[in-house]
Design a protein around this motif. Sequence first.
Motif, PDB file in Angstrom:
ATOM      1  N   ASP A  28      31.983  25.514  38.281  1.00 42.64           N
ATOM      2  CA  ASP A  28      30.787  24.680  38.339  1.00 42.64           C
ATOM      3  C   ASP A  28      29.886  25.101  37.177  1.00 42.64           C
ATOM      4  N   ALA A  29      28.696  24.561  37.108  1.00 36.84           N
ATOM      5  CA  ALA A  29      27.821  24.805  35.955  1.00 36.84           C
ATOM      6  C   ALA A  29      27.530  26.287  35.722  1.00 36.84           C
ATOM      7  N   MET A  30      27.544  27.087  36.772  1.00 38.88           N
ATOM      8  CA  MET A  30      27.181  28.497  36.643  1.00 38.88           C
ATOM      9  C   MET A  30      28.359  29.459  36.789  1.00 38.88           C
ATOM     10  N   THR A  31      29.512  28.966  37.217  1.00 39.48           N
ATOM     11  CA  THR A  31      30.622  29.844  37.590  1.00 39.48           C
ATOM     12  C   THR A  31      31.916  29.451  36.886  1.00 39.48           C
ATOM     13  N   CYS A  32      32.630  30.467  36.411  1.00 34.41           N
ATOM     14  CA  CYS A  32      33.972  30.264  35.874  1.00 34.41           C
ATOM     15  C   CYS A  32      34.951  31.083  36.712  1.00 34.41           C
ATOM     16  N   GLU A  33      36.225  30.724  36.613  1.00 31.98           N
ATOM     17  CA  GLU A  33      37.263  31.494  37.279  1.00 31.98           C
ATOM     18  C   GLU A  33      38.188  32.076  36.222  1.00 31.98           C
ATOM     19  N   ILE A  34      38.448  33.359  36.337  1.00 31.89           N
ATOM     20  CA  ILE A  34      39.388  34.037  35.453  1.00 31.89           C
ATOM     21  C   ILE A  34      40.760  33.955  36.101  1.00 31.89           C
ATOM     22  N   THR A  35      41.727  33.479  35.341  1.00 33.81           N
ATOM     23  CA  THR A  35      43.081  33.270  35.850  1.00 33.81           C
ATOM     24  C   THR A  35      44.101  33.794  34.849  1.00 33.81           C
ATOM     25  N   ARG A  36      45.341  33.831  35.291  1.00 33.07           N
ATOM     26  CA  ARG A  36      46.492  34.105  34.436  1.00 33.07           C
ATOM     27  C   ARG A  36      46.397  35.416  33.660  1.00 33.07           C
ATOM     28  N   MET A  37      45.771  36.406  34.267  1.00 31.88           N
ATOM     29  CA  MET A  37      45.731  37.739  33.654  1.00 31.88           C
ATOM     30  C   MET A  37      47.132  38.342  33.746  1.00 31.88           C
ATOM     31  N   ARG A  38      47.746  38.576  32.611  1.00 33.61           N
ATOM     32  CA  ARG A  38      49.104  39.109  32.559  1.00 33.61           C
ATOM     33  C   ARG A  38      49.229  40.078  31.385  1.00 33.61           C
ATOM     34  N   VAL A  39      49.966  41.158  31.593  1.00 30.64           N
ATOM     35  CA  VAL A  39      50.310  42.096  30.526  1.00 30.64           C
ATOM     36  C   VAL A  39      51.802  42.383  30.658  1.00 30.64           C
ATOM     37  N   ALA A  40      52.523  42.274  29.557  1.00 27.46           N
ATOM     38  CA  ALA A  40      53.958  42.563  29.572  1.00 27.46           C
ATOM     39  C   ALA A  40      54.176  43.988  30.085  1.00 27.46           C
ATOM     40  N   PRO A  41      55.215  44.205  30.885  1.00 27.55           N
ATOM     41  CA  PRO A  41      55.395  45.509  31.533  1.00 27.55           C
ATOM     42  C   PRO A  41      55.442  46.688  30.567  1.00 27.55           C
ATOM     43  N   GLU A  42      56.067  46.515  29.425  1.00 24.51           N
ATOM     44  CA  GLU A  42      56.170  47.630  28.476  1.00 24.51           C
ATOM     45  C   GLU A  42      54.853  47.932  27.759  1.00 24.51           C
ATOM     46  N   HIS A  43      53.846  47.094  27.972  1.00 23.64           N
ATOM     47  CA  HIS A  43      52.536  47.293  27.335  1.00 23.64           C
ATOM     48  C   HIS A  43      51.432  47.584  28.355  1.00 23.64           C
ATOM     49  N   GLN A  44      51.797  47.735  29.615  1.00 23.74           N
ATOM     50  CA  GLN A  44      50.802  48.044  30.635  1.00 23.74           C
ATOM     51  C   GLN A  44      50.337  49.487  30.503  1.00 23.74           C
ATOM     52  N   GLY A  45      49.092  49.717  30.917  1.00 21.83           N
ATOM     53  CA  GLY A  45      48.537  51.065  30.882  1.00 21.83           C
ATOM     54  C   GLY A  45      47.971  51.467  29.541  1.00 21.83           C
ATOM     55  N   ALA A  54      32.871  33.694  28.454  1.00 17.53           N
ATOM     56  CA  ALA A  54      32.181  33.057  29.577  1.00 17.53           C
ATOM     57  C   ALA A  54      30.673  33.081  29.368  1.00 17.53           C
ATOM     58  N   ARG A  55      30.162  34.192  28.893  1.00 14.19           N
ATOM     59  CA  ARG A  55      28.720  34.274  28.610  1.00 14.19           C
ATOM     60  C   ARG A  55      28.333  33.284  27.514  1.00 14.19           C
ATOM     61  N   ARG A  56      29.149  33.187  26.457  1.00 19.32           N
ATOM     62  CA  ARG A  56      28.860  32.229  25.379  1.00 19.32           C
ATOM     63  C   ARG A  56      28.882  30.793  25.907  1.00 19.32           C
ATOM     64  N   PHE A  57      29.747  30.523  26.868  1.00 15.36           N
ATOM     65  CA  PHE A  57      29.806  29.195  27.488  1.00 15.36           C
ATOM     66  C   PHE A  57      28.627  28.955  28.428  1.00 15.36           C
ATOM     67  N   GLY A  58      27.869  30.000  28.748  1.00 10.28           N
ATOM     68  CA  GLY A  58      26.704  29.851  29.610  1.00 10.28           C
ATOM     69  C   GLY A  58      26.942  30.111  31.084  1.00 10.28           C
ATOM     70  N   PHE A  59      28.093  30.666  31.441  1.00 11.44           N
ATOM     71  CA  PHE A  59      28.344  30.986  32.842  1.00 11.44           C
ATOM     72  C   PHE A  59      27.572  32.230  33.254  1.00 11.44           C
ATOM     73  N   ARG A  60      27.102  32.254  34.482  1.00  7.42           N
ATOM     74  CA  ARG A  60      26.396  33.413  35.028  1.00  7.42           C
ATOM     75  C   ARG A  60      27.278  34.248  35.944  1.00  7.42           C
ATOM     76  N   TYR A  61      28.355  33.643  36.463  1.00 11.06           N
ATOM     77  CA  TYR A  61      29.241  34.322  37.402  1.00 11.06           C
ATOM     78  C   TYR A  61      30.697  34.075  37.027  1.00 11.06           C
ATOM     79  N   ALA A  62      31.515  35.068  37.314  1.00 12.99           N
ATOM     80  CA  ALA A  62      32.964  34.917  37.176  1.00 12.99           C
ATOM     81  C   ALA A  62      33.596  35.261  38.514  1.00 12.99           C
ATOM     82  N   VAL A  63      34.566  34.466  38.912  1.00 15.53           N
ATOM     83  CA  VAL A  63      35.343  34.745  40.113  1.00 15.53           C
ATOM     84  C   VAL A  63      36.803  34.850  39.699  1.00 15.53           C
ATOM     85  N   LEU A  64      37.596  35.470  40.564  1.00 13.46           N
ATOM     86  CA  LEU A  64      39.032  35.564  40.316  1.00 13.46           C
ATOM     87  C   LEU A  64      39.749  35.784  41.627  1.00 13.46           C
TER      88      LEU A  64
END
Length: 158
Positions: free
Chosen positions: A77-94, A109-119
């Motif tokens: 919505d106007a104030m909220t974004c959702e963070i999705t598809r967070m993925r890291v290849a297994p050999e690059h994790q950590g 998200a801040r540049r886009f003007g969102f005040r909240y992020a959900v996931l």
Amino acid sequence: MTSDTTVIIRTYQPDDQRAVLDLNAYGLAAAGVPADVDVYKGDLEDVAATYLTGRSTLLVVVLAGAVIAMGALQEVDAMTCEITRMRVAPEHQGHGHGKAVLHALESQARRFGFRYAVLLTGPDQHPAVDLYRAAGYVTTAFERHGALTGVRMRKQLD
């Protein structure tokens, strides 16, 4: 012979599609999420239409010319974004790539003007839950998606 160890975070490009689809398939399998229960199913079929319009984006992390991590955000919505598809290849994790892409997404998200992020993540995805908690996200709800339980988290960005 030298190798390129420069890490670049940039917006998705069409040539990234195969790597993004492979990373996503790995992430779903690692989390035990059957493809038919994927709550975001179909979003990667046309990345430009889903994530490269309006106040949405898909970022990739590139190392030595290869996409090794990714993350996206979409307007809720106007104030909220959702963070999705967070993925890291297994050999690059950590190695901090998930943290880096999360911070890049929050900055966007801040540049886009969102005040909240959900996931949404899984309760047994401890590295992800730990990453989000360390970044200031708090659990707001548990959700059922078929036989799977999801953890809804939220953060104030400003």
